[in-house]
Structure formats: structure tokens, C-alpha cells
Design an enzyme around this catalytic site. Structure first.
Site, PDB file in Angstrom:
ATOM      1  CE  LYS A  34      35.349  37.798  21.112  1.00  0.00           C
ATOM      2  NZ  LYS A  34      34.162  38.327  20.887  1.00  0.00           N
ATOM      3  CE1 TYR A 254      39.904  40.207  55.568  1.00  0.00           C
ATOM      4  CE2 TYR A 254      39.888  38.779  53.543  1.00  0.00           C
ATOM      5  CZ  TYR A 254      40.575  39.619  54.656  1.00  0.00           C
ATOM      6  OH  TYR A 254      41.830  40.002  54.597  1.00  0.00           O
TER       7      TYR A 254
END
Length: 359
Positions: A34, A254
Site C-alpha cells: 500500500k 526563513y
């Protein structure tokens, strides 16, 4: 120049499958694929798991992708089907389905099918996510036996909630409850995920469901795959795209999250949360350049990360390869530095990362 790359080692994958067999030599293997094979590439990984007995996925689109890729092994839908219109698709593609609630069972009973479907009856023994209540077991099992839309082989399944913690008695309780429910029923039993395979041999049963361990990563708390003789299948790499001087007390990135306390050099690498690298990786989270460990500084950006390389004694330069995680830098360690789990890191790899499959 190729930048962010997930190098997938197919020899390591084969080794890990052999280790699964070593842990549970008497059980059949349902390889869990999956979420794009935990970020490793759904079809390509399946094509190199020839000795697995079946595949397991979460959703029908994943199963259809495997069939489109030429895979013919049995495929089990771990969440089952979601609509009665899915049932003819399951039948046409030889998909097997979990039955975990009344809605699914009623839809199966009321369907008009040309042939029966192989079903796995899932019992909730303590996970409290999917699965029928223990007191519903006899009724559901009897109804599946009666409906012509289910094959007479009705596999029986549960799922462990705490198998990664060997000090927690919950798994032993789940095994005991499941065994008491299915006692005397001659059908295949499936209990164990990767952690169950490694730590709880009493729960191996007829089938096991290895997922994370196939990819060389430990499912156990505070462990790495190598401790179970597993080999990491993925190495996530990128390149240095700049080397720059930073003066003492300059702030980087940042928000000026990091400030240098002395003159240093930074290597800027082409990797960020746009590639799936965790944005919340802490200062000092390691990377490797030319066999040397260095630490992340500043904020992880969408496309770039800054690495403190100090006086650059090892001559880091533009174009050098950078390992973000891999055999020499366990993804489990990176997950710990980002306050997350390795499952999330592997599954979050984005489409702009190139894949290279190697033996």
C-alpha cells in the site's frame, strides 16, 4: 544534473524477504504494498517480490495498478470494498476482500455475481479501527459460509495495535482472544504485521503481512532495521548546489531560525519539503556528504536545506552527492529528529523525486 533521487536497492529487497521467511518459516507471505509500496514504487517493487505468496494493498486503485503492471498473484484489499459496484471489479480481477462490517457483508450477500469471491473476515481484537466485534464473529462467519457469493475458504484475520512494544501485554491478549474465537475452525489465520512477525511468534499463523520490514526499516520502537538483519532498500540523495561563507552572528533561512556563533561555511542542497523531506527536522539532523556527517541548520525550505560544514576541511563542493537517509544514515534516525515515524517519511516522497532501481 539529476538532483533529488530515491535509489532503490532490489538486492536489499530480496534479502529482506528472505529475512521475513527466516522469522516465520511456516507462514505464507502477504507482501504489503500500500501507499506506493511505502514510497518505493508499487509495480516495480511487486515485480521483484516473486517469492511472496500474495500482495496486499489498501485501495482498489492500487490493486488495479498491479494488474495493469502484469502482476498475477492474489491481491487482498485490506480495507475491503467501499461500494457494491466494486464487487464485479473484484471478481473480474481476482481480488480478495476483507469483510469488516455489516454494510460490506450485506452488500456481498445481496450482490448478483457470476462466481464467488475469496473473503477475509477481520475481527477487532483490540485495535478498535476496522473489524467486527468478537461477539459478532459466529454470526458473520456463518453468513459468509451460507452466501454463494463467498468462497468456502473464509480466511480469518485481526490486526495488532501495540506489537512494536514488547513490554506491552496487549498483543498477547489479542492473540489469546483471536485464538479463542477461531478455535476448531479449519480456515487460514492471519494476525501479524511486521512487528508481530519480529516480536510475537505465537501470532504468526498461516499467513503473515510484512510491510515496513520488507523495505529494511524496523517496525519496533527505538530500533533500526539492521538490528533485525534487514537492509534499507531506499537511499534518498541529492546534490550540493552552493557553498557559501557565513559570518559570525548572521541568521540563516526563513525566520532567521538559526544564527551562526562563529564564521562558518554552509552547503546548500537541493532537497526540501517539496521532495517529501520533513519540514520539522530539527537543527543538527544529520546528512552525509563524502562519507562525513554534517547537520542541518535553519528551516527546511520547499526546495533547499542549509548544511553547516564548518571550515570545510573535507572540501565539500558544488555537485557533491548528499545522502539524506539510506544504509549509512538510517531513516529511523531522521524520523526521530523530525518527531515522526519512518513510515511517514517513506510515504511522503513526492513525484518530483527521480527513482533509480539498482541491484
Amino acid at each position: 544534473m539529476r538532483l533529488a533521487t530515491a535509489e532503490i536497492n532490489l538486492t536489499a529487497l530480496a534479502h529482506n524477504l528472505s529475512q521475513v521467511k527466516h522469522f516465520a518459516p511456516n507462514s505464507k507471505i502477504m507482501a504489503v504494498l500500500k501507499a506506493n509500496a511505502y514510497g518505493h514504487g508499487l509495480v516495480k517493487i511487486a515485480q521483484h517480490l516473486n517469492s511472496a505468496d500474495a500482495f496486499a494493498v489498501a485501495r482498489i486503485d492500487e490493486a488495479l495498478a498491479l494488474r495493469a503492471g502484469g502482476l498475477t498473484k492474489p491481491i487482498v484489499l485490506l480495507e475491503g470494498f467501499f461500494n457494491k459496484a466494486d464487487l464485479p471489479i473484484l471478481l473480474a480481477n481476482n481480488f480478495q476482500t476483507i469483510i469488516h462490517d455489516e454494510n460490506q457483508l450485506a452488500a456481498l450477500e445481496n450482490a448478483k455475481l457470476d462466481a464467488p469471491i475469496t473473503c477475509w473476515l477481520k475481527v477487532n481484537t483490540g485495535m478498535h479501527r476496522l473489524g467486527i466485534a468478537p461477539e459478532q464473529f459466529e454470526e458473520f462467519y456463518s453468513r459468509l459460509q451460507r452466501t454463494p457469493n463467498a468462497k468456502s475458504t473464509i480466511n480469518l484475520m485481526t490486526h495488532f495495535s501495540c506489537a512494536d512494544d514488547t513490554h506491552n501485554t496487549k498483543t498477547a491478549q489479542q492473540i489469546s482472544l483471536f485464538d479463542s474465537l477461531v478455535k476448531g475452525i479449519e480456515q487460514a489465520h492471519c494476525l501479524s504485521n511486521s512487528a508481530g512477525i519480529i516480536a510475537w511468534p505465537a501470532g504468526h499463523g498461516d499467513w503473515i503481512r510484512p510491510g515496513l520490514m520488507l523495505y529494511g526499516v524496523s517496525p519496533m520502537a527505538d530500533c533500526i532495521g539492521q538490528q533485525h538483519n534487514l537492509k534499507p532498500v531506499m537511499r534518498l540523495t541529492t546534490k550540493v548546489i552552493a557553498v557559501r561563507d557565513v559570518a559570525a552572528h548572521e541568521r540563516v533561512g526563513y525566520g532567521g531560525r538559526w544564527q551562526s556563533d562563529k564564521p562558518t561555511q554552509l552547503a546548500v542542497v537541493a532537497m526540501g519539503y517539496g521532495d517529501g523531506y520533513p519540514r520539522h527536522a530539527k537543527e543538527g539532523t544529520p546528512v552525509m556528504i563524502a562519507g562525513q556527517r554534517y547537520g542541518i541548520v535553519g528551516s527546511v525550505s520547499m526546495d533547499m536545506i542549509s548544511i553547516d560544514i564548518g571550515a570545510n576541511e573535507h572540501n565539500v563542493k558544488v555537485g557533491d552527492s548528499v545522502t539524506m537517509w539510506g544504509p549509512e544514515l538510517p531513516v529511523e534516525e531522521i524520523a526521530h529528529c523530525a518527531d515522526t515515524i519512518p513510515y511517514e517519511l517513506l510515504c511522503n516522497i513526492t513525484p518530483r523525486v527521480s527513482y533509480e532501481y539498482q541491484r
